[in-house]
Scaffold this active site. Structure first.
Site, mmCIF file in Angstrom:
data_model
loop_
_atom_site.group_PDB
_atom_site.id
_atom_site.type_symbol
_atom_site.label_atom_id
_atom_site.label_comp_id
_atom_site.label_asym_id
_atom_site.label_seq_id
_atom_site.Cartn_x
_atom_site.Cartn_y
_atom_site.Cartn_z
ATOM 1 N N LYS A 1 0.616 12.576 31.816
ATOM 2 C CA LYS A 1 0.325 11.137 31.707
ATOM 3 C C LYS A 1 1.516 10.337 32.245
ATOM 4 O O LYS A 1 2.676 10.738 32.068
ATOM 5 C CB LYS A 1 0.061 10.791 30.237
ATOM 6 C CG LYS A 1 -0.461 9.374 30.001
ATOM 7 C CD LYS A 1 -0.793 9.174 28.513
ATOM 8 C CE LYS A 1 -1.267 7.763 28.197
ATOM 9 N NZ LYS A 1 -1.585 7.577 26.766
ATOM 10 N N SER B 1 -6.153 5.543 25.835
ATOM 11 C CA SER B 1 -5.523 5.199 27.085
ATOM 12 C C SER B 1 -5.259 6.388 28.013
ATOM 13 O O SER B 1 -4.963 6.193 29.190
ATOM 14 C CB SER B 1 -4.203 4.480 26.798
ATOM 15 O OG SER B 1 -3.272 5.337 26.176
ATOM 16 N N SER C 1 -5.369 7.641 21.622
ATOM 17 C CA SER C 1 -5.416 7.709 23.088
ATOM 18 C C SER C 1 -5.601 9.087 23.690
ATOM 19 O O SER C 1 -5.919 9.192 24.867
ATOM 20 C CB SER C 1 -4.158 7.089 23.681
ATOM 21 O OG SER C 1 -4.317 5.700 23.715
HETATM 22 N N1 GLN Z 1 -6.447 1.890 21.581
HETATM 23 C C1 GLN Z 1 -5.219 1.893 20.838
HETATM 24 C C2 GLN Z 1 -4.316 0.795 21.313
HETATM 25 O O1 GLN Z 1 -4.678 0.161 22.229
HETATM 26 C C3 GLN Z 1 -4.552 3.236 20.926
HETATM 27 C C4 GLN Z 1 -3.759 3.430 22.139
HETATM 28 C C5 GLN Z 1 -2.936 4.687 22.134
HETATM 29 O O2 GLN Z 1 -3.181 5.597 21.350
HETATM 30 N N2 GLN Z 1 -1.923 4.687 22.986
HETATM 31 O O3 GLN Z 1 -3.274 0.570 20.797
#
Ligand code: GLN
Length: 515
Positions: free
Chosen positions: A91, A166, A190
């Site tokens: 990532k 994400s 994410s």
């Molecule tokens: N959707 C969550 C956020 O926007 C989780 C994102 C993540 O785990 N990086 O914070």
């Protein structure tokens, strides 16, 4: 959506659907399989599926050079390598020495990391071959992989839909076979959410299980590096390589690496899974939105029956206050984000705006930040500064910390009755791209089942549920006590065995996918 089929993708390179374990065995044995050949196949697959937007940077020459080193080490009679020749994707918020690192933000455009994150160094030492850096929401803030500076990613089952986020690029990379293993990060879901929406396995390890050294910080008390793969066995193998104490991260537990042998030991004992049915019924219309859909609920229930058929005991548990998890998470996550992202001021770190005449330092930093950050990130910084401000701290941040402690207590109380808690991973299957971008609260509501593990530090494993022709992927999630990954993997493998093999995503529409 057209029905999933084996067409198209089956014409692509030979080893692309092998698991990590199979690849290691083949590459370690040698000809005809070498790390170099597997890497070529993986790179070809990544190139063929470029329109899905899984990768934001690739360096094929470097990948092939690393593969050649792995082959040379094996041929030279070196020690066995746990991930010999396994193509891995990274990532874009995890550092690799000499590679671009942007967290998909303009703020870090053009930056190359001078050092390796602990996790990427460990993957390399184990013989894994990085094939590219994957797409994500800017700084990990999102649930759909649509807010990154390189453009959105598309779901391999239906390119008009989101891949989840994400770590959407990571999920696509393993779902379509250009990587057998992917590194993602999970601050609020994410890793698990895109895994569920793309039909792969996703593991968020216990807080402190894996080093965060070299990972771009979003919300430090919540996040962990996680793994995505096409089987529980492969995420467990990946965890055994990346986990364990790290002198560079004081929040990393002083514990040995995860041992895959633990899984069989847990499997030998009777296992019980707790289901909070009352809360699932209550969450049908969560947040004033559609909430948990009937389709996902039914498939989740079928997954529980599969677990039962595999000899797992089920019991009813209470998980009160789960609906408080999302607001609590978004107060704490934005507070920590506003602090972590304060370092990007154009002077010490990040995008530097052109200096205008008469600019003082403050105006210069403000312009650099205004230009460098995207809309969602700015929104979160504003929210975080608000909840931490002198007048609001007690009402928001301190209160969220108290609710977090309560959620922890109720979660641990539930685990007194069972070995793991089952929840759906996401309330819906993949939604159309762009659909929720103008309604951030709707996107936040997608995290209803995932944030609990981050707020409590628990490990959580998302496993794809059975998928009939014409259906999109959905996931069942198992949450356990801190450091109980072996129990989750034992349960996950039983579910996989009962479910049987999954279909592969169709590639017939890939060429039409618009970025
Ligand atoms: N959707 C969550 C956020 O926007 C989780 C994102 C993540 O785990 N990086 O914070």
């Amino acid at each position: 959506m057209s029905a999933p089929s084996q067409r198209g993708i089956a014409a692509s390179p030979s080893a692309y659907r092998w698991g990590a374990g199979q690849l290691v065995a083949a590459v370690t044995t040698g000809a005809p399989w070498t790390a170099e050949r597997v890497t070529r196949d993986a790179l070809a697959q990544a190139a063929a599926l470029e329109p899905l937007g899984a990768y934001v940077s690739r360096d094929p020459a470097r990948s092939l050079a690393i593969a050649a080193e792995v082959d040379a080490a094996l041929q030279g009679g070196g020690p066995p390598l746990a991930l010999a020749g396994v193509p891995v994707s990274i990532k874009d918020n995890i550092a690799e020495a000499g590679q671009p690192l942007s967290a998909c933000s303009r703020m870090l455009a053009g930056y190359r990391s001078p050092f390796d994150a602990t996790v990427t160094a460990r993957l390399r030492d184990a013989g894994a071959v990085p094939v590219g850096r994957t797409n994500m929401d800017e700084f990990g803030m999102g649930s759909s992989t649509e807010t990154g500076v390189f453009g959105p990613a598309s779901n391999p089952w239906d390119p008009t839909r989101v891949a989840g986020g994400s770590s959407g690029g990571a999920a696509i990379s393993v779902a379509t076979g250009s990587a057998a293993l992917a590194l993602g990060t999970d601050t609020g879901g994410s890793v698990r959410l895109p895994a569920a929406l793309c039909g792969v396995v996703g593991l968020k390890p216990s807080y402190g299980r894996v080093s965060r050294h070299g990972v771009v910080a979003y919300a430090s008390s919540l996040e962990q590096v996680g793994l995505l793969a096409r089987s529980v066995e492969d995420v467990a193998l990946g965890l055994s390589v990346i986990s364990g104490r790290c002198a560079m991260d004081a929040t990393c537990a002083d514990a040995p690496p995860f041992a895959v042998e633990e899984i069989a030991k847990r499997d030998a004992a009777p296992l019980r899974v707790g289901v909070p049915r009352q809360v699932l019924d209550a969450l049908r219309g969560f947040g004033g939105h559609q909430g948990l859909t009937d389709d996902v609920r039914q498939r989740f229930e079928a997954g529980l029956i599969a677990l039962q058929t595999a000899g797992v005991d089920l019991c009813e548990i209470a998980l009160p206050d789960l609906e408080a998890a999302v607001p609590t998470y978004y107060v704490i996550a934005t507070a920590e984000a506003s602090t972590n992202l304060a370092r990007y001021d154009g002077l010490r770190y990040g995008h530097r705006a052109a200096r205008a005449p008469g600019d003082d330092l403050h105006a210069f930093a403000a312009r650099s930040r205004s230009e460098g950050f995207g809309a969602e990130v700015k929104q979160r910084i504003l929210l975080g500064n608000f909840v931490l401000s002198a007048g609001q701290q007690d009402a928001y941040y301190m209160r969220a910390c108290r609710v977090r402690a309560r959620l922890h207590r109720t979660f641990m109380a539930a685990l007194a009755h069972c070995d793991a808690v089952a929840l759906p991973t996401a309330p819906t299957t993949a939604w159309p791209r762009g659909a929720h971008l103008d309604d951030p609260l709707l996107l936040y509501a997608m995290d209803i089942f995932t944030v609990l593990a981050n707020l409590t530090g628990a490990p959580a494993l998302s496993i794809p549920l059975a998928q009939a022709p014409g259906q999109l992927p959905a996931g069942l999630q198992l949450l356990g006590a801190p450091f109980a990954e072996a129990t989750l993997c034992a349960l996950g493998q039983r579910l996989e065995a009962q479910r049987g093999p999954l279909p592969s995503p169709t590639t017939t529409e890939f060429g039409a996918a618009k970025r």
